[in-house]
Scaffold this motif. Structure first.
Motif, mmCIF file in Angstrom:
data_model
loop_
_atom_site.group_PDB
_atom_site.id
_atom_site.type_symbol
_atom_site.label_atom_id
_atom_site.label_comp_id
_atom_site.label_asym_id
_atom_site.label_seq_id
_atom_site.Cartn_x
_atom_site.Cartn_y
_atom_site.Cartn_z
ATOM 1 N N SER A 295 -6.407 7.943 5.649
ATOM 2 C CA SER A 295 -7.270 9.008 5.145
ATOM 3 C C SER A 295 -7.533 8.875 3.644
ATOM 4 N N GLU A 296 -6.588 8.326 2.902
ATOM 5 C CA GLU A 296 -6.764 8.164 1.459
ATOM 6 C C GLU A 296 -7.424 6.838 1.085
ATOM 7 N N GLY A 297 -7.725 5.995 2.072
ATOM 8 C CA GLY A 297 -8.436 4.749 1.815
ATOM 9 C C GLY A 297 -7.553 3.567 1.463
ATOM 10 N N GLN B 288 0.829 -1.207 0.000
ATOM 11 C CA GLN B 288 0.000 0.000 0.000
ATOM 12 C C GLN B 288 0.864 1.259 0.000
ATOM 13 N N VAL B 289 2.005 1.207 0.692
ATOM 14 C CA VAL B 289 2.934 2.333 0.675
ATOM 15 C C VAL B 289 3.448 2.562 -0.744
ATOM 16 N N GLU B 290 3.811 1.484 -1.422
ATOM 17 C CA GLU B 290 4.304 1.615 -2.798
ATOM 18 C C GLU B 290 3.207 2.147 -3.718
ATOM 19 N N SER B 291 1.991 1.701 -3.517
ATOM 20 C CA SER B 291 0.875 2.199 -4.321
ATOM 21 C C SER B 291 0.652 3.694 -4.080
ATOM 22 N N TYR B 292 0.695 4.111 -2.810
ATOM 23 C CA TYR B 292 0.547 5.523 -2.459
ATOM 24 C C TYR B 292 1.684 6.333 -3.073
ATOM 25 N N ARG B 293 2.890 5.787 -3.013
ATOM 26 C CA ARG B 293 4.065 6.478 -3.552
ATOM 27 C C ARG B 293 3.913 6.689 -5.065
ATOM 28 N N ASP C 21 1.027 6.918 -6.682
ATOM 29 C CA ASP C 21 -0.079 7.842 -6.924
ATOM 30 C C ASP C 21 0.263 9.289 -6.573
ATOM 31 N N PHE C 22 0.950 9.505 -5.437
ATOM 32 C CA PHE C 22 1.168 10.859 -4.924
ATOM 33 C C PHE C 22 2.626 11.322 -4.968
ATOM 34 N N LYS C 23 3.538 10.462 -5.392
ATOM 35 C CA LYS C 23 4.971 10.799 -5.489
ATOM 36 C C LYS C 23 5.542 11.279 -4.149
ATOM 37 N N ALA C 24 5.088 10.648 -3.053
ATOM 38 C CA ALA C 24 5.571 10.989 -1.711
ATOM 39 C C ALA C 24 5.462 9.747 -0.826
ATOM 40 N N VAL C 25 6.291 9.737 0.228
ATOM 41 C CA VAL C 25 6.239 8.639 1.200
ATOM 42 C C VAL C 25 5.129 8.946 2.205
ATOM 43 N N PRO C 26 4.175 8.032 2.380
ATOM 44 C CA PRO C 26 3.046 8.313 3.277
ATOM 45 C C PRO C 26 3.356 7.987 4.732
ATOM 46 N N THR C 27 2.490 8.463 5.594
ATOM 47 C CA THR C 27 2.455 8.026 6.990
ATOM 48 C C THR C 27 1.257 7.085 7.126
#
Length: 104
Positions: A74-76, A55-60, A62-68
């Motif tokens: 919050s983004e589902g 999920q972190v890689e997927s978020y990365r 999509d948003f070009k940033a490392v998530p918390t």
């Protein structure tokens, strides 16, 4: 009447022997079950960490940033409240985006 008098049942000694055998079998089985449940929790935690890493890689992507963890919730990408391993370990995400678990 005569039929009822000829019936035999189990004696007290036979019942005690059966109870002793059942008790010994239970005493052998219980420690093995508890040992296996901790192994299942550890494997479940490893699988959960791998899922969160995905999920972190997927978020990365999509948003070009490392998530918390909060961003993922919050983004589902993660369900709300599902941020801990099944065995109670806490999930953390490093600045590089590597997911790890640690005892609380």
């Amino acid at each position: 009447m005569r039929y009822l008098k000829n019936q035999r049942g189990f004696t007290l000694i036979e019942m005690l022997i059966v109870m002793l055998i059942i008790t010994v079998l239970i005493a052998i089985a219980i420690p093995n079950v508890t040992k296996q449940s901790s192994a299942v929790d550890e494997k479940g935690c490893k699988a959960f960490v791998q899922m969160v890493q995905g999920q972190v890689e997927s978020y990365r992507m999509d948003f070009k940033a490392v998530p918390t963890i909060g961003n993922l919730e919050s983004e589902g990408y993660l369900k709300n409240g599902e941020t801990d391993c099944p065995n109670g370990d806490l999930i953390t995400i490093s600045a590089e985006g590597v997911v790890t678990s640690a005892k609380p």
